[in-house]
Design a protein around this motif. Structure first.
Motif, mmCIF file in Angstrom:
data_model
loop_
_atom_site.group_PDB
_atom_site.id
_atom_site.type_symbol
_atom_site.label_atom_id
_atom_site.label_comp_id
_atom_site.label_asym_id
_atom_site.label_seq_id
_atom_site.Cartn_x
_atom_site.Cartn_y
_atom_site.Cartn_z
ATOM 1 N N MET A 1 -21.468 -6.535 6.683
ATOM 2 C CA MET A 1 -20.579 -6.171 5.586
ATOM 3 C C MET A 1 -19.580 -7.307 5.314
ATOM 4 S SD MET A 1 -18.194 -2.783 5.230
ATOM 5 C CE MET A 1 -17.248 -2.482 3.756
ATOM 6 N N ASN A 2 -19.415 -7.697 4.043
ATOM 7 C CA ASN A 2 -18.527 -8.791 3.689
ATOM 8 C C ASN A 2 -17.077 -8.388 3.892
ATOM 9 O OD1 ASN A 2 -20.718 -10.356 2.926
ATOM 10 N ND2 ASN A 2 -20.654 -9.610 0.816
ATOM 11 N N GLU A 3 -16.299 -9.318 4.468
ATOM 12 C CA GLU A 3 -14.881 -9.051 4.664
ATOM 13 C C GLU A 3 -14.128 -9.229 3.352
ATOM 14 O OE1 GLU A 3 -13.226 -11.333 7.766
ATOM 15 O OE2 GLU A 3 -14.520 -10.510 9.328
ATOM 16 N N VAL A 4 -13.096 -8.433 3.165
ATOM 17 C CA VAL A 4 -12.272 -8.532 1.973
ATOM 18 C C VAL A 4 -11.352 -9.730 2.114
ATOM 19 C CG1 VAL A 4 -10.523 -7.393 0.561
ATOM 20 C CG2 VAL A 4 -12.354 -6.048 1.631
ATOM 21 N N THR A 5 -11.367 -10.615 1.117
ATOM 22 C CA THR A 5 -10.484 -11.772 1.157
ATOM 23 C C THR A 5 -9.051 -11.349 0.885
ATOM 24 O OG1 THR A 5 -10.714 -12.278 -1.201
ATOM 25 C CG2 THR A 5 -12.375 -13.195 0.293
ATOM 26 N N GLU A 6 -8.123 -12.252 1.157
ATOM 27 C CA GLU A 6 -6.709 -11.936 0.986
ATOM 28 C C GLU A 6 -6.388 -11.561 -0.465
ATOM 29 O OE1 GLU A 6 -2.952 -11.285 2.584
ATOM 30 O OE2 GLU A 6 -4.863 -11.716 3.585
ATOM 31 N N LEU A 7 -6.982 -12.295 -1.414
ATOM 32 C CA LEU A 7 -6.718 -12.023 -2.826
ATOM 33 C C LEU A 7 -7.357 -10.720 -3.298
ATOM 34 C CD1 LEU A 7 -7.060 -15.581 -4.406
ATOM 35 C CD2 LEU A 7 -4.967 -14.277 -4.004
ATOM 36 N N GLU A 8 -8.396 -10.259 -2.594
ATOM 37 C CA GLU A 8 -9.067 -9.017 -2.971
ATOM 38 C C GLU A 8 -8.351 -7.776 -2.436
ATOM 39 O OE1 GLU A 8 -13.739 -10.409 -3.344
ATOM 40 O OE2 GLU A 8 -12.921 -9.933 -1.375
ATOM 41 N N LYS A 9 -7.428 -7.981 -1.509
ATOM 42 C CA LYS A 9 -6.694 -6.846 -0.951
ATOM 43 C C LYS A 9 -5.774 -6.233 -2.009
ATOM 44 C CE LYS A 9 -6.531 -8.495 3.857
ATOM 45 N NZ LYS A 9 -5.625 -8.922 4.956
ATOM 46 N N LYS A 10 -5.565 -4.936 -1.895
ATOM 47 C CA LYS A 10 -4.627 -4.263 -2.791
ATOM 48 C C LYS A 10 -3.220 -4.815 -2.559
ATOM 49 C CE LYS A 10 -7.594 -1.423 -4.640
ATOM 50 N NZ LYS A 10 -7.946 -1.515 -6.070
ATOM 51 N N PHE A 11 -2.480 -4.943 -3.668
ATOM 52 C CA PHE A 11 -1.146 -5.540 -3.608
ATOM 53 C C PHE A 11 -0.083 -4.477 -3.844
ATOM 54 C CE2 PHE A 11 2.161 -8.183 -5.967
ATOM 55 C CZ PHE A 11 2.798 -8.554 -4.792
ATOM 56 N N ILE A 12 0.844 -4.388 -2.907
ATOM 57 C CA ILE A 12 1.900 -3.378 -2.956
ATOM 58 C C ILE A 12 3.261 -4.059 -2.943
ATOM 59 C CG2 ILE A 12 2.952 -1.432 -1.733
ATOM 60 C CD1 ILE A 12 0.237 -0.870 -0.504
ATOM 61 N N ILE A 13 4.179 -3.525 -3.750
ATOM 62 C CA ILE A 13 5.575 -3.974 -3.677
ATOM 63 C C ILE A 13 6.427 -2.832 -3.135
ATOM 64 C CG2 ILE A 13 7.612 -4.734 -4.960
ATOM 65 C CD1 ILE A 13 5.845 -6.152 -6.916
ATOM 66 N N LEU A 14 7.179 -3.115 -2.073
ATOM 67 C CA LEU A 14 8.103 -2.153 -1.467
ATOM 68 C C LEU A 14 9.513 -2.455 -1.944
ATOM 69 C CD1 LEU A 14 6.809 -2.395 2.224
ATOM 70 C CD2 LEU A 14 6.257 -0.596 0.582
ATOM 71 N N VAL A 15 10.190 -1.443 -2.470
ATOM 72 C CA VAL A 15 11.555 -1.646 -2.982
ATOM 73 C C VAL A 15 12.501 -0.717 -2.234
ATOM 74 C CG1 VAL A 15 12.993 -1.756 -5.032
ATOM 75 C CG2 VAL A 15 10.513 -2.070 -5.250
ATOM 76 N N ASP A 16 13.408 -1.317 -1.467
ATOM 77 C CA ASP A 16 14.370 -0.518 -0.699
ATOM 78 C C ASP A 16 15.500 -1.436 -0.268
ATOM 79 O OD1 ASP A 16 15.669 1.106 1.383
ATOM 80 O OD2 ASP A 16 13.879 2.363 1.247
ATOM 81 N N ASP A 17 16.742 -0.940 -0.309
ATOM 82 C CA ASP A 17 17.875 -1.769 0.090
ATOM 83 C C ASP A 17 18.105 -1.747 1.599
ATOM 84 O OD1 ASP A 17 18.649 0.980 -0.249
ATOM 85 O OD2 ASP A 17 20.737 0.329 0.015
ATOM 86 N N ASN A 18 17.297 -0.942 2.297
ATOM 87 C CA ASN A 18 17.423 -0.847 3.757
ATOM 88 C C ASN A 18 16.384 -1.760 4.414
ATOM 89 O OD1 ASN A 18 17.204 -0.085 6.501
ATOM 90 N ND2 ASN A 18 17.983 1.958 6.045
ATOM 91 N N PRO A 19 16.814 -2.846 5.060
ATOM 92 C CA PRO A 19 15.871 -3.791 5.673
ATOM 93 C C PRO A 19 14.959 -3.139 6.706
ATOM 94 C CG PRO A 19 18.060 -4.748 5.573
ATOM 95 C CD PRO A 19 18.209 -3.296 5.207
ATOM 96 N N ALA A 20 15.483 -2.166 7.447
ATOM 97 C CA ALA A 20 14.671 -1.503 8.470
ATOM 98 C C ALA A 20 13.520 -0.728 7.842
ATOM 99 C CB ALA A 20 15.552 -0.558 9.301
ATOM 100 N N THR A 21 13.795 -0.053 6.723
ATOM 101 C CA THR A 21 12.744 0.693 6.024
ATOM 102 C C THR A 21 11.689 -0.254 5.472
ATOM 103 O OG1 THR A 21 14.276 2.458 5.422
ATOM 104 C CG2 THR A 21 12.242 2.291 4.145
ATOM 105 N N LEU A 22 12.132 -1.354 4.879
ATOM 106 C CA LEU A 22 11.193 -2.345 4.352
ATOM 107 C C LEU A 22 10.286 -2.884 5.455
ATOM 108 C CD1 LEU A 22 13.364 -4.521 1.890
ATOM 109 C CD2 LEU A 22 11.621 -2.816 1.315
ATOM 110 N N GLN A 23 10.884 -3.224 6.588
ATOM 111 C CA GLN A 23 10.099 -3.784 7.680
ATOM 112 C C GLN A 23 9.121 -2.762 8.245
ATOM 113 O OE1 GLN A 23 10.312 -7.134 8.662
ATOM 114 N NE2 GLN A 23 8.373 -6.507 9.618
ATOM 115 N N SER A 24 9.586 -1.522 8.384
ATOM 116 C CA SER A 24 8.735 -0.463 8.927
ATOM 117 C C SER A 24 7.528 -0.204 8.022
ATOM 118 C CB SER A 24 9.547 0.820 9.098
ATOM 119 O OG SER A 24 8.726 1.876 9.550
ATOM 120 N N ALA A 25 7.780 -0.073 6.718
ATOM 121 C CA ALA A 25 6.685 0.182 5.774
ATOM 122 C C ALA A 25 5.743 -1.011 5.694
ATOM 123 C CB ALA A 25 7.255 0.498 4.393
ATOM 124 N N MET A 26 6.295 -2.209 5.744
ATOM 125 C CA MET A 26 5.471 -3.410 5.691
ATOM 126 C C MET A 26 4.561 -3.507 6.911
ATOM 127 S SD MET A 26 6.713 -7.314 5.002
ATOM 128 C CE MET A 26 5.499 -8.592 4.649
#
Length: 209
Positions: A1-26
């Motif tokens: 099975m072919n591996e998904v390249t970095e550009l083929e991966k789904k792209f998500i933007i996380l928006v939060d003013d809490n650095p801990a939440t951003l890091q956890s979700a990331m």
């Protein structure tokens, strides 16, 4: 099975003013997705100038510009109105959830979130968006097929009418040839019949184009 390249991966933007939440979700989502973070509305819109994410995870309670104001802007702009938005918030009140959904959010996840639940909810909405795009593409292809079919039917009808005209002309010409036959001009009549047959054979009604 072919591996998904970095550009083929789904792209998500996380928006939060809490650095801990951003890091956890990331940490949870970046194993098989591309993830960018934005601590404010300003940073989010800077990212959107050069990036189109597959989904946005948006905190509601942020200073200066909150999540409700942000989603209103997103849904107003043509370039971002179709990007699915999931609200992340510490508020679990029904009225708050209803407000978010009425503004165009596709889901509402309370914090602190369970990592597996976050992944499942995000994956579910990404899958739904993929299916939506496929259906839209199929609808366009079906519309094109119907248009081409109607054009083909119209051409065939016109060709059939042309053949009808050719045959009527042929009958008329053969009727005119009766006098020549009675006078013994058989060769001339045969030549006329051959010309008429060639005319029918070469008409658009017998063409594949």
């Amino acid at each position: 099975m072919n591996e998904v390249t970095e550009l083929e991966k789904k792209f998500i933007i996380l928006v939060d003013d809490n650095p801990a939440t951003l890091q956890s979700a990331m940490n949870v989502l970046s194993s098989n997705k591309r993830v960018a973070t934005a601590p404010s509305a300003v940073k989010l819109f800077e990212l959107l100038e050069t990036n189109v994410p597959d989904i946005i995870l948006l905190d509601i309670d942020m200073p200066e510009v909150d999540g409700y104001q942000i989603i209103k802007i997103l849904k107003f702009k043509k370039t971002t109105k179709d990007i699915p938005v999931i609200f992340l918030t510490g508020k679990a009140e029904p009225n708050e959830e209803l407000m978010g959904l009425s503004l165009g959010a596709v889901d509402y996840i309370t914090k602190p979130f369970h990592p597996s639940l976050l992944v499942k909810r995000v994956d579910m909405h990404l899958l739904m968006e993929d299916q939506k795009r496929k259906l839209e593409k199929q609808s366009v292809e079906l519309a094109d097929f119907n248009d081409n079919l109607q054009k083909l039917v119209h051409e065939k009808v016109q060709n059939a009418l042309s053949l009808q005209d050719v045959l009527l002309n042929a009958v008329t010409e053969l009727s005119k040839s009766r006098d020549d036959l009675s006078e013994g001009n058989i060769d001339r009549a045969q030549q006329r019949i051959k010309s008429l047959l060639d005319l029918i054979k070469n008409s658009k009604a017998f063409s594949n184009n």
